[in-house]
Design a protein around this motif. Structure first.
Motif, PDB file in Angstrom:
ATOM      1  N   ASN A 116       4.467  -4.433  -0.185  1.00 30.01           N
ATOM      2  CA  ASN A 116       5.490  -3.031  -0.298  1.00 30.01           C
ATOM      3  C   ASN A 116       6.864  -3.401   0.480  1.00 30.01           C
ATOM      4  O   ASN A 116       7.427  -2.300   1.624  1.00 30.01           O
ATOM      5  N   ARG A 117       7.594  -4.256   0.067  1.00 28.51           N
ATOM      6  CA  ARG A 117       8.516  -4.997   0.607  1.00 28.51           C
ATOM      7  C   ARG A 117      10.169  -4.973  -0.109  1.00 28.51           C
ATOM      8  O   ARG A 117      10.907  -5.231  -0.069  1.00 28.51           O
ATOM      9  N   GLY A 118       9.687  -3.750  -1.506  1.00 26.90           N
ATOM     10  CA  GLY A 118      10.900  -4.544  -2.075  1.00 26.90           C
ATOM     11  C   GLY A 118      11.454  -2.856  -2.809  1.00 26.90           C
ATOM     12  O   GLY A 118      11.575  -2.260  -2.030  1.00 26.90           O
ATOM     13  N   ALA A 119      12.450  -2.941  -3.530  1.00 24.69           N
ATOM     14  CA  ALA A 119      13.496  -1.670  -3.849  1.00 24.69           C
ATOM     15  C   ALA A 119      12.492  -0.645  -4.055  1.00 24.69           C
ATOM     16  O   ALA A 119      12.716   0.758  -3.693  1.00 24.69           O
ATOM     17  N   GLU A 120      11.294  -0.213  -4.385  1.00 27.89           N
ATOM     18  CA  GLU A 120      11.171   0.503  -4.375  1.00 27.89           C
ATOM     19  C   GLU A 120      10.479   1.377  -3.467  1.00 27.89           C
ATOM     20  O   GLU A 120      10.162   2.686  -3.453  1.00 27.89           O
ATOM     21  N   ARG A 121       9.860   0.312  -2.842  1.00 26.76           N
ATOM     22  CA  ARG A 121       9.231   1.271  -0.985  1.00 26.76           C
ATOM     23  C   ARG A 121      10.413   1.614  -1.013  1.00 26.76           C
ATOM     24  O   ARG A 121      10.576   2.335   0.308  1.00 26.76           O
ATOM     25  N   ARG A 122      11.631   1.156  -0.199  1.00 27.11           N
ATOM     26  CA  ARG A 122      12.423   1.301   0.283  1.00 27.11           C
ATOM     27  C   ARG A 122      12.856   2.866  -0.380  1.00 27.11           C
ATOM     28  O   ARG A 122      13.135   3.339   1.091  1.00 27.11           O
TER      29      ARG A 122
END
Length: 210
Positions: free
Chosen positions: A48-54
């Motif tokens: 949960n650290r990528g662009a989708e999560r952001r």
């Protein structure tokens, strides 16, 4: 008709992501334990650290756990539990003590963000606890004042005194949190679990629920 409506709601609930639904306290604890094992074994997932999560979290958050931790630079909950952005609501202060400000943060996360787990995390070689044990509290008087009641039965010269004092302090804080009106109500409704942890710095492992 009522049964059909209930069935539709149940199916819809299964389709919703955990982000929207929240998780039971026991599941949250299981996630932290599994994440810590990955940290110990150096098998990190960095979830949960990528662009989708952001993007998912840009307008809202729903952490599943609250971690009350020491400010010590070696104690970073997101790292030692291998969690990502938005997973853990962290309250950090030297000695992992809790006063009115910290309690407000905990209650906010439990009531409004629906976090279902509180972990009070002590750690090996805690400087704030050591200073309080040694009665060397210049410049940390306010923090020491919170620690002193928790460790008054600890002999500072005894073997393992610091570990015992650190665990006693974590238990004291967890007990204090658990007895406050808002938190105790959530606990009684089985919506929240409060527990303790102790981080061994060298191994990276966390001892639970002492």
């Amino acid at each position: 008709m009522k049964n059909w409506i209930q069935a539709i709601i149940a199916v819809a609930a299964l389709a919703l992501p955990a982000f929207l639904m929240g998780i039971p306290p026991e599941e949250g604890l299981k996630r932290l334990k599994e994440g810590n094992q990955r940290y110990v074994k150096e098998d990190l997932q960095h979830p949960n650290r990528g662009a989708e999560r952001r993007a998912e979290l840009s307008s809202k958050q729903k952490p599943f756990a609250i971690v009350v931790a020491c400010s010590d630079s070696r104690v970073s909950p997101e790292i030692i539990f291998d969690q990502g952005i938005g997973d853990v609501f962290v309250v950090r202060v030297a000695g992992n003590v809790v006063g009115p400000l910290e309690l407000d943060s905990i209650e906010f996360a439990a009531l409004y963000l629906k976090a279902s787990l509180v972990v009070v995390l002590g750690h090996e070689s805690c400087g704030a606890v050591q200073a309080t044990l040694d009665n060397n509290t210049q410049d940390i008087e306010a923090i020491a004042e919170k620690i002193q009641p928790a460790i008054k039965g600890v002999d500072p010269k005894a073997k393992g005194a610091l570990e015992k004092a650190t665990k006693d302090n974590a238990r004291f804080v967890a007990d204090y949190i658990s007895k406050t009106p808002v938190i105790s109500k959530l606990i009684s409704e089985k919506k929240l679990l409060v527990t303790t942890g102790y981080l061994e710095l060298k191994e990276g492992s966390v001892e639970w629920g002492f």
